[in-house]
Scaffold this active site. Structure first.
Site, mmCIF file in Angstrom:
data_model
loop_
_atom_site.group_PDB
_atom_site.id
_atom_site.type_symbol
_atom_site.label_atom_id
_atom_site.label_comp_id
_atom_site.label_asym_id
_atom_site.label_seq_id
_atom_site.Cartn_x
_atom_site.Cartn_y
_atom_site.Cartn_z
ATOM 1 N N LYS A 129 -4.647 -9.850 -6.201
ATOM 2 C CA LYS A 129 -6.446 -9.837 -5.933
ATOM 3 C C LYS A 129 -7.427 -8.248 -6.478
ATOM 4 O O LYS A 129 -6.717 -7.522 -6.520
ATOM 5 C CB LYS A 129 -5.827 -9.573 -4.343
ATOM 6 C CG LYS A 129 -6.462 -8.953 -3.486
ATOM 7 C CD LYS A 129 -6.188 -9.052 -1.665
ATOM 8 C CE LYS A 129 -6.417 -7.374 -1.584
ATOM 9 N NZ LYS A 129 -7.490 -6.999 -0.318
ATOM 10 N N LYS A 140 1.134 -0.938 -0.126
ATOM 11 C CA LYS A 140 -0.095 0.215 -0.083
ATOM 12 C C LYS A 140 0.820 1.079 -0.128
ATOM 13 O O LYS A 140 0.534 2.413 -0.435
ATOM 14 C CB LYS A 140 -1.156 -0.349 1.310
ATOM 15 C CG LYS A 140 -2.217 -0.910 0.810
ATOM 16 C CD LYS A 140 -3.168 -0.530 1.724
ATOM 17 C CE LYS A 140 -4.143 -1.600 1.167
ATOM 18 N NZ LYS A 140 -5.592 -1.727 2.361
ATOM 19 N N LYS A 145 -11.141 -2.957 -4.126
ATOM 20 C CA LYS A 145 -11.899 -2.231 -4.585
ATOM 21 C C LYS A 145 -10.557 -0.645 -4.895
ATOM 22 O O LYS A 145 -11.165 -0.294 -5.970
ATOM 23 C CB LYS A 145 -11.537 -1.693 -2.833
ATOM 24 C CG LYS A 145 -12.844 -1.573 -2.064
ATOM 25 C CD LYS A 145 -12.958 -2.011 -0.633
ATOM 26 C CE LYS A 145 -13.096 -2.400 0.496
ATOM 27 N NZ LYS A 145 -12.784 -1.897 1.743
HETATM 28 N N1 AQP Z 1 -9.984 -10.548 -3.086
HETATM 29 C C1 AQP Z 1 -10.239 -10.414 -1.939
HETATM 30 N N2 AQP Z 1 -10.822 -11.879 -2.036
HETATM 31 C C2 AQP Z 1 -10.701 -12.234 -0.544
HETATM 32 N N3 AQP Z 1 -10.878 -11.657 0.505
HETATM 33 C C3 AQP Z 1 -10.758 -10.838 0.317
HETATM 34 N N4 AQP Z 1 -10.742 -9.019 0.782
HETATM 35 C C4 AQP Z 1 -11.247 -8.378 0.591
HETATM 36 N N5 AQP Z 1 -10.410 -8.841 -0.825
HETATM 37 C C5 AQP Z 1 -10.720 -10.033 -0.942
HETATM 38 C C6 AQP Z 1 -11.320 -9.603 2.465
HETATM 39 O O1 AQP Z 1 -12.291 -8.860 2.661
HETATM 40 C C7 AQP Z 1 -12.319 -8.124 4.322
HETATM 41 C C8 AQP Z 1 -12.550 -6.370 4.224
HETATM 42 O O2 AQP Z 1 -11.499 -5.987 3.330
HETATM 43 P P1 AQP Z 1 -11.450 -4.725 3.835
HETATM 44 O O3 AQP Z 1 -11.655 -3.852 3.265
HETATM 45 O O4 AQP Z 1 -10.863 -5.005 5.239
HETATM 46 O O5 AQP Z 1 -9.335 -4.361 3.229
HETATM 47 P P2 AQP Z 1 -8.549 -5.091 1.935
HETATM 48 O O6 AQP Z 1 -8.539 -6.329 2.321
HETATM 49 O O7 AQP Z 1 -8.178 -3.723 1.942
HETATM 50 O O8 AQP Z 1 -9.966 -5.010 1.036
HETATM 51 P P3 AQP Z 1 -9.591 -4.594 -0.250
HETATM 52 O O9 AQP Z 1 -10.877 -4.455 -1.315
HETATM 53 O O10 AQP Z 1 -8.261 -5.208 -1.443
HETATM 54 O O11 AQP Z 1 -9.701 -3.014 -0.485
HETATM 55 P P4 AQP Z 1 -8.303 -1.864 -1.401
HETATM 56 O O12 AQP Z 1 -8.219 -2.049 -2.216
HETATM 57 O O13 AQP Z 1 -8.112 -1.083 -0.155
HETATM 58 O O14 AQP Z 1 -6.714 -3.132 -0.241
HETATM 59 C C9 AQP Z 1 -10.938 -8.606 4.726
HETATM 60 O O15 AQP Z 1 -11.292 -9.727 6.025
HETATM 61 C C10 AQP Z 1 -10.179 -9.499 3.758
HETATM 62 O O16 AQP Z 1 -9.318 -10.282 4.227
#
Ligand code: AQP
Length: 354
Positions: free
Chosen positions: A217, A115, A220
């Protein structure tokens, strides 16, 4: 043997459209777990400040994640649904954990490296300390089980390290306080205040990958909206995204081993399996030998079937923000009571006058 009372905790950041990865990796597991467990589910809004400080739509993002929880079937009366900033004890315990965690441990966190990217010097201190706050989110309730996607595995290992160091450093004080519990870690008996949290990561899609690149992955923050299926996408958009999803020219294999080296095929089969509550082997038993021209329409039908009711219910709930806020206020109050009980004991163990 773990002698803490089983308690499930997990959180989701209010940082943009929830996608299928969040749903399959996290929220769907939350729903399944509430049948037999005491569960606390949190919209982790303090975490949302770590990558970006100013959010014009923070309140609506918090409501939208809450709506996704409720629309997916989480029961906020039998369990607790709240937003993190309503319980200041999370931040208080995170400070103590900042003093427990070692810089060397934090330096190994791959999510920070991903990040922060190349501009590491300009990343916020909060982004660096994120896993320490995450440990506090869980341990302020002395939660024992955490359903998350595979990407959070390293952070949960850190939460265990923090819990272990606190337990060891304060062992005598914990014993004297009477707040501790006898557990066994490996072969070692430990008198612990904090449990060794267990990640719950299993399932056919622990890491849902981008529809445009099976090695990345689903996220968002991916600039391409075609890379993910959002929970708020309508049926036509879901169909278009799956039709455009990257694949290879071969037919699907009949065995799971045949998915090796085919990340996009593996991802789509994993998504199908998770949505249908099947194993990948069962999906390949049905579709092995078939082309993507046959598999994709079946996946579209399934994805729309599963997601359309969630999408419709989220929209209905979002039209009544007063109801969502009331759910959060009620959950926040119940969460605060539990968190304050822990913090009173932690302050006592440390020796703070209160
Ligand atoms: N691609 C994924 N596959 C499975 N699980 C996922 N999670 C996120 N992406 C995947 C799980 O969703 C939960 C909430 O995630 P979060 O919003 O708290 O944080 P994150 O992992 O940072 O989500 P994003 O979508 O990947 O956001 P950005 O783009 O900001 O990094 C967690 O349990 C996570 O494991």
């Amino acid at each position: 043997m773990n002698t803490f009372k089983p308690l499930v905790f997990s959180g989701v950041q209010p940082t943009g459209n929830l996608h299928l990865g969040n749903y399959l990796g996290a929220i769907r597991k939350f729903v399944a777990l509430q049948e037999n467990n005491d569960c606390i589910y949190c919209v982790v809004d303090l975490h949302a400040l770590t990558a970006q400080l100013v959010h014009d739509d923070m309140a609506s993002q918090i409501r939208s994640i809450t709506a996704a929880f409720l629309a997916s079937g989480i029961d906020p009366k039998s369990h607790i649904v709240f937003n993190q900033s309503a319980v200041p004890q999370h931040a208080e315990l995170a400070w103590i954990f900042n003093c427990v965690a070692r810089i060397g441990w934090m330096n190994r966190m791959t999510q920070f490296k991903d990040k922060a990217g190349k501009d590491r010097e300009n990343a916020s201190l909060g982004l660096f300390a994120y896993p320490s706050l995450m440990a506090a989110d869980i341990l302020v309730y002395r939660a024992t089980h955490v359903p998350v996607g595979d990407d959070q595995k390293q952070h949960l290992e850190l939460a265990r390290d923090i819990a272990m160091k606190f337990n060891m450093d304060f062992m005598e004080k914990i014993r004297a306080s009477g707040y501790g519990v006898d557990i066994t870690v490996g072969e070692e008996p430990v008198h612990a205040y904090f449990p060794m949290v267990e990640p719950l990561i299993d399932g056919p899609a622990p890491r849902v990958m981008s529809l445009k690149d099976g090695t990345k992955k689903m996220s968002k923050s991916d600039p391409s909206d075609l890379s993910r299926i959002n929970l708020m996408d309508d049926a036509e958009t879901i169909a278009r995204k799956i039709r455009k999803a990257k694949t290879d020219p071969d037919a699907l294999p009949s065995e799971v081993d045949g998915l090796k080296g085919r990340p996009e095929a593996d991802n789509l089969v994993g998504i199908f399996a998770a949505l249908a509550d099947k194993t990948k082997a069962e999906v390949l038993g049905e579709f092995g030998g078939q082309q993507f021209s046959v598999f994709k329409p079946a996946l579209i039908e399934l994805a729309v079937d599963v997601l359309a009711p969630v999408n419709a219910e989220m929209r209905r709930l979002m039209a009544d923000p007063g109801h969502i806020d009331a759910v959060l206020r009620d959950g926040g109050q119940r969460a605060r009571e539990r968190a304050e009980k822990t913090m009173k004991e932690v302050r006592d163990i440390i020796g703070f006058v209160q």
